[in-house]
Design an enzyme around this catalytic site. Sequence first.
Site, PDB file in Angstrom:
ATOM      1  N   ARG A  51       0.805  -1.216   0.000  1.00 25.90           N
ATOM      2  CA  ARG A  51       0.000   0.000   0.000  1.00 25.90           C
ATOM      3  C   ARG A  51       0.844   1.275   0.000  1.00 25.90           C
ATOM      4  O   ARG A  51       0.417   2.308  -0.480  1.00 25.90           O
ATOM      5  CB  ARG A  51      -0.861  -0.010   1.261  1.00 25.90           C
ATOM      6  CG  ARG A  51      -2.327  -0.071   0.968  1.00 25.90           C
ATOM      7  CD  ARG A  51      -3.099  -0.023   2.237  1.00 25.90           C
ATOM      8  NE  ARG A  51      -2.294  -0.431   3.398  1.00 25.90           N
ATOM      9  CZ  ARG A  51      -2.815  -0.925   4.503  1.00 25.90           C
ATOM     10  NH1 ARG A  51      -4.102  -1.085   4.583  1.00 25.90           N
ATOM     11  NH2 ARG A  51      -2.068  -1.261   5.527  1.00 25.90           N
ATOM     12  N   LYS A 148       0.437 -18.552   7.127  1.00 28.35           N
ATOM     13  CA  LYS A 148      -0.462 -18.754   8.240  1.00 28.35           C
ATOM     14  C   LYS A 148      -0.789 -17.407   8.886  1.00 28.35           C
ATOM     15  O   LYS A 148      -0.010 -16.489   8.716  1.00 28.35           O
ATOM     16  CB  LYS A 148       0.132 -19.733   9.246  1.00 28.35           C
ATOM     17  CG  LYS A 148       1.327 -19.171  10.042  1.00 28.35           C
ATOM     18  CD  LYS A 148       1.765 -20.146  11.086  1.00 28.35           C
ATOM     19  CE  LYS A 148       1.164 -19.812  12.421  1.00 28.35           C
ATOM     20  NZ  LYS A 148       2.051 -19.069  13.331  1.00 28.35           N
ATOM     21  N   HIS A 178       6.469 -22.844   7.822  1.00 28.47           N
ATOM     22  CA  HIS A 178       7.925 -22.749   7.658  1.00 28.47           C
ATOM     23  C   HIS A 178       8.651 -23.865   8.411  1.00 28.47           C
ATOM     24  O   HIS A 178       9.804 -24.153   8.110  1.00 28.47           O
ATOM     25  CB  HIS A 178       8.438 -21.351   7.999  1.00 28.47           C
ATOM     26  CG  HIS A 178       8.549 -21.052   9.459  1.00 28.47           C
ATOM     27  ND1 HIS A 178       7.494 -20.668  10.222  1.00 28.47           N
ATOM     28  CD2 HIS A 178       9.618 -21.082  10.297  1.00 28.47           C
ATOM     29  CE1 HIS A 178       7.891 -20.470  11.462  1.00 28.47           C
ATOM     30  NE2 HIS A 178       9.189 -20.716  11.542  1.00 28.47           N
ATOM     31  N   LYS A 182      12.446 -26.479   7.513  1.00 29.36           N
ATOM     32  CA  LYS A 182      13.668 -26.562   8.331  1.00 29.36           C
ATOM     33  C   LYS A 182      14.456 -27.812   7.935  1.00 29.36           C
ATOM     34  O   LYS A 182      13.872 -28.874   7.739  1.00 29.36           O
ATOM     35  CB  LYS A 182      13.319 -26.588   9.825  1.00 29.36           C
ATOM     36  CG  LYS A 182      12.787 -25.244  10.316  1.00 29.36           C
ATOM     37  CD  LYS A 182      12.600 -25.228  11.809  1.00 29.36           C
ATOM     38  CE  LYS A 182      11.843 -23.983  12.249  1.00 29.36           C
ATOM     39  NZ  LYS A 182      12.684 -22.833  12.561  1.00 29.36           N
ATOM     40  N   GLU A 216      10.606 -21.238  23.336  1.00 30.71           N
ATOM     41  CA  GLU A 216      11.156 -19.943  22.925  1.00 30.71           C
ATOM     42  C   GLU A 216      11.462 -19.105  24.158  1.00 30.71           C
ATOM     43  O   GLU A 216      10.807 -19.257  25.191  1.00 30.71           O
ATOM     44  CB  GLU A 216      10.141 -19.191  22.061  1.00 30.71           C
ATOM     45  CG  GLU A 216       9.777 -19.916  20.783  1.00 30.71           C
ATOM     46  CD  GLU A 216       8.817 -19.097  19.937  1.00 30.71           C
ATOM     47  OE1 GLU A 216       9.286 -18.408  19.035  1.00 30.71           O
ATOM     48  OE2 GLU A 216       7.607 -19.150  20.196  1.00 30.71           O
ATOM     49  N   ASP A 235      -1.481 -20.733  17.327  1.00 27.66           N
ATOM     50  CA  ASP A 235      -0.257 -20.162  16.752  1.00 27.66           C
ATOM     51  C   ASP A 235       0.784 -21.242  16.438  1.00 27.66           C
ATOM     52  O   ASP A 235       1.520 -21.138  15.455  1.00 27.66           O
ATOM     53  CB  ASP A 235       0.337 -19.141  17.731  1.00 27.66           C
ATOM     54  CG  ASP A 235       1.541 -18.411  17.171  1.00 27.66           C
ATOM     55  OD1 ASP A 235       1.430 -17.881  16.052  1.00 27.66           O
ATOM     56  OD2 ASP A 235       2.595 -18.379  17.838  1.00 27.66           O
ATOM     57  N   HIS A 240       2.562 -25.886  13.224  1.00 28.57           N
ATOM     58  CA  HIS A 240       3.945 -26.373  13.268  1.00 28.57           C
ATOM     59  C   HIS A 240       4.069 -27.708  14.004  1.00 28.57           C
ATOM     60  O   HIS A 240       4.675 -28.659  13.503  1.00 28.57           O
ATOM     61  CB  HIS A 240       4.855 -25.359  13.965  1.00 28.57           C
ATOM     62  CG  HIS A 240       4.820 -23.985  13.357  1.00 28.57           C
ATOM     63  ND1 HIS A 240       4.677 -23.781  12.014  1.00 28.57           N
ATOM     64  CD2 HIS A 240       4.921 -22.758  13.914  1.00 28.57           C
ATOM     65  CE1 HIS A 240       4.699 -22.475  11.775  1.00 28.57           C
ATOM     66  NE2 HIS A 240       4.836 -21.835  12.916  1.00 28.57           N
ATOM     67  N   LYS A 331       6.303 -19.556  25.266  1.00 29.96           N
ATOM     68  CA  LYS A 331       7.142 -18.363  25.148  1.00 29.96           C
ATOM     69  C   LYS A 331       7.717 -18.038  26.520  1.00 29.96           C
ATOM     70  O   LYS A 331       7.195 -18.449  27.550  1.00 29.96           O
ATOM     71  CB  LYS A 331       6.296 -17.194  24.666  1.00 29.96           C
ATOM     72  CG  LYS A 331       5.599 -17.500  23.333  1.00 29.96           C
ATOM     73  CD  LYS A 331       5.752 -16.391  22.359  1.00 29.96           C
ATOM     74  CE  LYS A 331       5.076 -16.695  21.046  1.00 29.96           C
ATOM     75  NZ  LYS A 331       5.978 -16.987  19.953  1.00 29.96           N
TER      76      LYS A 331
HETATM   77  C1  BG6 Z   1       5.575 -18.491  14.085  1.00 28.70           C
HETATM   78  C2  BG6 Z   1       4.736 -18.121  15.271  1.00 28.70           C
HETATM   79  O1  BG6 Z   1       4.793 -19.176  13.138  1.00 28.70           O
HETATM   80  O2  BG6 Z   1       6.650 -19.314  14.493  1.00 28.70           O
HETATM   81  C3  BG6 Z   1       5.579 -17.408  16.301  1.00 28.70           C
HETATM   82  O3  BG6 Z   1       3.661 -17.283  14.857  1.00 28.70           O
HETATM   83  C4  BG6 Z   1       6.799 -18.219  16.660  1.00 28.70           C
HETATM   84  O4  BG6 Z   1       4.821 -17.109  17.463  1.00 28.70           O
HETATM   85  C5  BG6 Z   1       7.529 -18.676  15.405  1.00 28.70           C
HETATM   86  O5  BG6 Z   1       7.644 -17.418  17.452  1.00 28.70           O
HETATM   87  C6  BG6 Z   1       8.643 -19.649  15.732  1.00 28.70           C
HETATM   88  O6  BG6 Z   1       9.397 -19.899  14.584  1.00 28.70           O
HETATM   89  P1  BG6 Z   1      10.928 -20.308  14.696  1.00 28.70           P
HETATM   90  O7  BG6 Z   1      11.327 -20.668  13.303  1.00 28.70           O
HETATM   91  O8  BG6 Z   1      11.650 -19.123  15.245  1.00 28.70           O
HETATM   92  O9  BG6 Z   1      10.963 -21.472  15.630  1.00 28.70           O
END
Ligand code: BG6
Length: 484
Positions: A51, A148, A178, A182, A216, A235, A240, A331
């Site tokens: 935008r 996502k 993603h 990996k 994390e 999330d 994942h 987290k």
């Molecule tokens: C994302 C989540 O898809 O993956 C995040 O929305 C998370 O909350 C992240 O922190 C973690 O990805 P990675 O590759 O850093 O483990």
Amino acid sequence: MVSRVIPVDPFDLVVFGGTGDLARRKILPALFRRFCSGQMEGGSRVIGAARSDLSADDYRKMVAEAIAEFNTSTTCEAGTIEAFLSQVDYVHIDAMGEEGWQTLADMMKPGKIRAYYFSVAPSLFGPLAERLQAHGMADGESRIVVEKPFGRDLETARTLNDTLAKYFHESQIYRIDHYLGKETVQNLMAVRFGNMLFEPLWNAQYVDHIQITVAETVGVGGRGEYYDRSGAMRDMVQNHIMQLLCLIAMEPPAKFDPDAVRDEKLKVIRALNEVTPTDIVRGQYARGEGDSDYRDDVENPKATSESFIALRVGISNWRWAGTPFYLRTGKKLKARSSEIAVIFKETPHSIFGPEAGRHRNILTIRLQPNEGMDLDVTIKEPGPGGMRLIDVPLDMTFAEALGPDGEDVPDAYERLIMDVIRGNQTLFMRGDEVEAAWAWTDPIIQGWEKRGDRPVSYEPGTSGPEDALELIHHDGRRWREIRT
Ligand code: BG6
């Protein structure tokens, strides 16, 4: 061993949301690294679309800054950035209106692969898909990449699938998770299906239980609003962790082909048992010293979403009946560490007597950091003094095993974007998979809402709530330690 770079055909990749956070942190640096590896030859281009009313030069400046900030790779030579930027362009576009679309259509060159990356809110997926069709930019060969969250429940995911299906065939839709990009996650398939050693033991007869941990250290950062609507279940678990679980648990596909792999993953999701409230612990991080707590971070003093979740689930099929899977993510935990651990059973009888202790093999697949695998094997403790047994790891750290002087392991986005260009959907989620994952997740979340369940609090920098330890102790097992 230098990794082989397989050439790809020239492409035009349009990144909608090209000025956004994901583009700056992940997509653009990933493309830059692929450029350095020689995969953007023959006039391939990256076209940012957003935008903001920027000139192409302003955008290139932003791209250069993003790469300077977020590119962690050392394999690109100094000075390459200028060459990369000469293949970057920009169009100022209105996703919901008509502005910019004709300009973009005029920029697209015939004879190249066309890929459109929707790095935008899901509410824009439909309008973007529609306009790409209306302006003749989507031929049968074009691909769209969607990020996502793919819906927030079964109903919204179905609606999104139906909307996209009006404009694109399933074979053109790349739903990114993603985690599937990996390096170690793919190695999981190589290890399972490329070796004779593991597969005969990969079942409830030999495996005691499996743990998947994605820990994390960061909090919810600047994403409070999104996160409060999602929580860790939506999330991380629905996507994942579910994908990791599928790859660990699936039957060997007949071939490494997109639908063969995804058919097997789908069967796993459909065989997941229902979980009851006693199988789940949810948590919210408390305030650390001089720090904010979860509710401050999501700016909602009444937030009931979770920043931590641990759960136990079984799979009702011949291979896994009786083997629990313990899943955990959170987290502000004590370390950034993600791993899958396959804990084998003890030998049926110890010939070394009770003083030798109890031992078992553990295969650990480390996703991050230090991607690699460990296999704990039991050996005799060296030296005199009888048959004392110890467990030692056979360690394969990928960076050491595969690269000269710790050569960079490519980032998930590099691999996934190049798979889009190659037209390989193996590492992308199919629509029915995403729907099945929501169909399993929905009743759990609805149960919390109906009962008014609240997450418990946990101290930042720990392994999560005490109740999560109880969840597994109750079964006579222990979580693996969270450490880097
Ligand atoms: C994302 C989540 O898809 O993956 C995040 O929305 C998370 O909350 C992240 O922190 C973690 O990805 P990675 O590759 O850093 O483990």
